[in-house]
Design a protein around this motif. Structure first.
Motif, short mmCIF file in Angstrom:
data_model
loop_
_atom_site.label_atom_id
_atom_site.label_comp_id
_atom_site.label_asym_id
_atom_site.label_seq_id
_atom_site.Cartn_x
_atom_site.Cartn_y
_atom_site.Cartn_z
N ASP A 211 43.28 61.77 -21.92
CA ASP A 211 42.25 61.41 -22.90
C ASP A 211 42.39 59.99 -23.41
O ASP A 211 41.52 59.50 -24.12
CB ASP A 211 42.34 62.36 -24.12
CG ASP A 211 41.86 63.75 -23.80
OD1 ASP A 211 41.07 63.91 -22.86
OD2 ASP A 211 42.28 64.69 -24.50
N ASN A 212 43.54 59.35 -23.12
CA ASN A 212 43.84 58.03 -23.68
C ASN A 212 43.83 58.08 -25.21
O ASN A 212 43.29 57.18 -25.87
CB ASN A 212 42.85 56.96 -23.20
CG ASN A 212 42.76 56.89 -21.70
OD1 ASN A 212 43.73 57.15 -21.00
ND2 ASN A 212 41.59 56.55 -21.19
N THR A 213 44.43 59.13 -25.78
CA THR A 213 44.40 59.29 -27.23
C THR A 213 45.76 59.54 -27.83
O THR A 213 46.70 59.96 -27.16
CB THR A 213 43.49 60.48 -27.63
OG1 THR A 213 43.99 61.69 -27.05
CG2 THR A 213 42.05 60.24 -27.22
N ILE A 214 45.83 59.28 -29.14
CA ILE A 214 46.95 59.67 -29.99
C ILE A 214 46.38 60.61 -31.05
O ILE A 214 45.40 60.27 -31.71
CB ILE A 214 47.57 58.45 -30.69
CG1 ILE A 214 47.91 57.35 -29.70
CG2 ILE A 214 48.80 58.87 -31.51
CD1 ILE A 214 48.11 56.00 -30.37
N ILE A 215 46.97 61.79 -31.19
CA ILE A 215 46.56 62.70 -32.26
C ILE A 215 47.66 62.71 -33.32
O ILE A 215 48.84 62.84 -33.00
CB ILE A 215 46.31 64.12 -31.75
CG1 ILE A 215 45.20 64.13 -30.69
CG2 ILE A 215 45.91 65.04 -32.90
CD1 ILE A 215 44.88 65.51 -30.13
N VAL A 216 47.24 62.57 -34.57
CA VAL A 216 48.16 62.62 -35.70
C VAL A 216 48.00 63.98 -36.39
O VAL A 216 46.89 64.36 -36.78
CB VAL A 216 47.87 61.50 -36.71
CG1 VAL A 216 48.83 61.57 -37.90
CG2 VAL A 216 47.97 60.14 -36.02
N TYR A 217 49.12 64.71 -36.50
CA TYR A 217 49.11 66.02 -37.15
C TYR A 217 49.94 65.96 -38.43
O TYR A 217 51.05 65.41 -38.44
CB TYR A 217 49.75 67.08 -36.25
CG TYR A 217 49.07 67.33 -34.94
CD1 TYR A 217 48.14 68.37 -34.80
CD2 TYR A 217 49.38 66.57 -33.81
CE1 TYR A 217 47.53 68.63 -33.58
CE2 TYR A 217 48.77 66.82 -32.59
CZ TYR A 217 47.85 67.84 -32.48
OH TYR A 217 47.26 68.09 -31.27
#
Length: 397
Positions: A92-98
């Motif tokens: 996805d070419n993403t960073i998810i912040v949780y």
């Protein structure tokens, strides 16, 4: 589903991992850490969350686990205060912040697209103020038009854990132009930040380090980190390192750096000099095709996963020289990809097994570095485990 570069070569016939963990005594009252495992079998991928039992090291998934991630999550790291989890999703070419709840449950806060494509590695500084992400390709480059990699630096909001509202930290390129990334050599694989926060190291392939019969040789790029996250090359960087460097870790004293070379099945040691410059201090053999390396926070022991031989090798680290010596070899699930030492007691070691059940657990003898299996190991996940991290249970901080 498109797997990460190191995953493509080992997928073969995917193994369906079970999720039964058996009966353990791991409850909230005796939980010492929470462990997070990225799994890429589903599309999108997921994050499995486990309690770590303080007495036995046994793992038990928490209620509502697993939690959704992006497509092909390949790396994750927790903030030093244990309140935030960062996950990179290769496809996805993403960073998810949780956000991490007091019960270890995950709450997605925000998603960011990286400037380049195919993120492969990430790291956070000890102060929890900067996040470093490595894209396999810099902007404008793709599999059809291959080129250099990219390092992206994000400032972290101390209140929320989210990344800087204005985007990545602006970097100055070697051409003196400004950009949202710093260019790397081709085919970057891993990144590590010294505990003192002064320098980071990226392993990759460098044309200037060519070695026969490989077309490209391995290298370590050293970059000095400014207070705002602006990076500049360290004198003597890049330093040639093996043929195909696959992982990098550093000693908690910030005095030594270690690199695995998957092509030559070796672990390379370097001392850290003035300004972060590296000097070789020796090498030692590993299993076949080493894939990850970790140094325990006491600085006495080091562990390497070996994807090709499906095992884990342990090493003691000589005080004063940083030179590692083999202490043992231990079986894992098939194709181990990642290894950690749990952060509170520092008594338990876990590997993420790409084609195994999910996680293999070990108990560490603090006097010898020798490992023995934890109760009910291995532990089930959701298939194609890529990496794992852990944070100390809130009551133990």
């Amino acid at each position: 589903m498109k797997l990460s570069r190191w995953g493509q070569g080992i997928l073969g016939a995917a193994v369906s991992a079970g999720i039964g963990l058996g009966l353990t005594s791991c409850g909230a009252s005796n939980t010492v850490d929470y462990l997070y495992l990225a799994s890429a079998k589903n599309d999108p991928g997921v994050i499995n969350v486990y309690r770590v039992d303080a007495q036995t090291g046994a793992l038990l998934q928490i209620p509502n686990s697993p939690f959704p991630a992006g497509r092909n999550p390949v790396g994750l790291v927790t903030s030093p205060n244990g309140k935030t989890l960062y996950v990179i999703n290769h496809d996805d070419n993403t960073i998810i912040v949780y956000g991490i709840g007091t019960d270890a449950k995950l709450y997605a806060q925000s998603t960011y697209n990286t400037p380049g494509s195919e993120p492969v590695a990430l790291a956070i500084n000890a102060a929890g103020t900067l996040l470093f992400v490595v894209d396999f390709y810099a902007p404008l480059f793709t599999d059809l038009n291959p080129g250099p990699g990219a390092l992206i630096v994000y400032s972290i909001d101390p209140a929320t854990g989210n990344l800087g509202q204005t985007g990545p930290v602006t970097q100055t390129l070697p051409s003196a132009q400004s950009a949202s990334y710093y260019p790397l050599n081709a085919a970057p694989t891993a990144v590590n930040v010294l505990a003192n926060g002064s320098t980071l190291y990226v392993t990759d392939q460098a044309a200037g380090c060519a070695k026969a019969p490989a077309t490209l040789g391995g290298a370590v790029e050293a970059l000095s980190i400014g207070s705002t996250g602006v990076v500049t090359p360290v004198a003597g960087s890049p330093l040639c390192a093996g043929v195909t460097p696959s992982a990098v870790a550093s000693h908690p004293s910030s005095s030594y750096v270690y690199v695995t070379d998957s092509a030559q099945s070796q672990l390379l040691g370097f001392s850290v000099g003035v300004g972060g410059a590296l000097s070789p201090v020796g090498s030692v053999g590993t299993g076949e095709a080493p894939s990850s390396v970790v140094v325990d926070s006491n600085g006495r022991f080091m562990f390497v996963t070996n994807r090709g031989s499906s095992n884990l090798t342990g090493y003691s680290i000589a005080a004063g020289t940083g030179i590692p010596s083999l202490t043992g070899s231990y079986g894992t699930g098939a194709f181990p990809q990642c290894v950690i030492v749990e952060p509170h007691l520092k008594r338990f070691v876990y590997t993420a097994d790409f084609q195994g059940l999910g996680i293999t657990g070990y108990e560490l003898d603090p006097s010898t570095g020798v490992l023995s299996g934890t109760e009910n190991s291995p532990y089930g996940g959701t298939g194609l485990s890529t990496c794992l991290t852990a944070t100390t249970h809130g009551s133990q901080r």
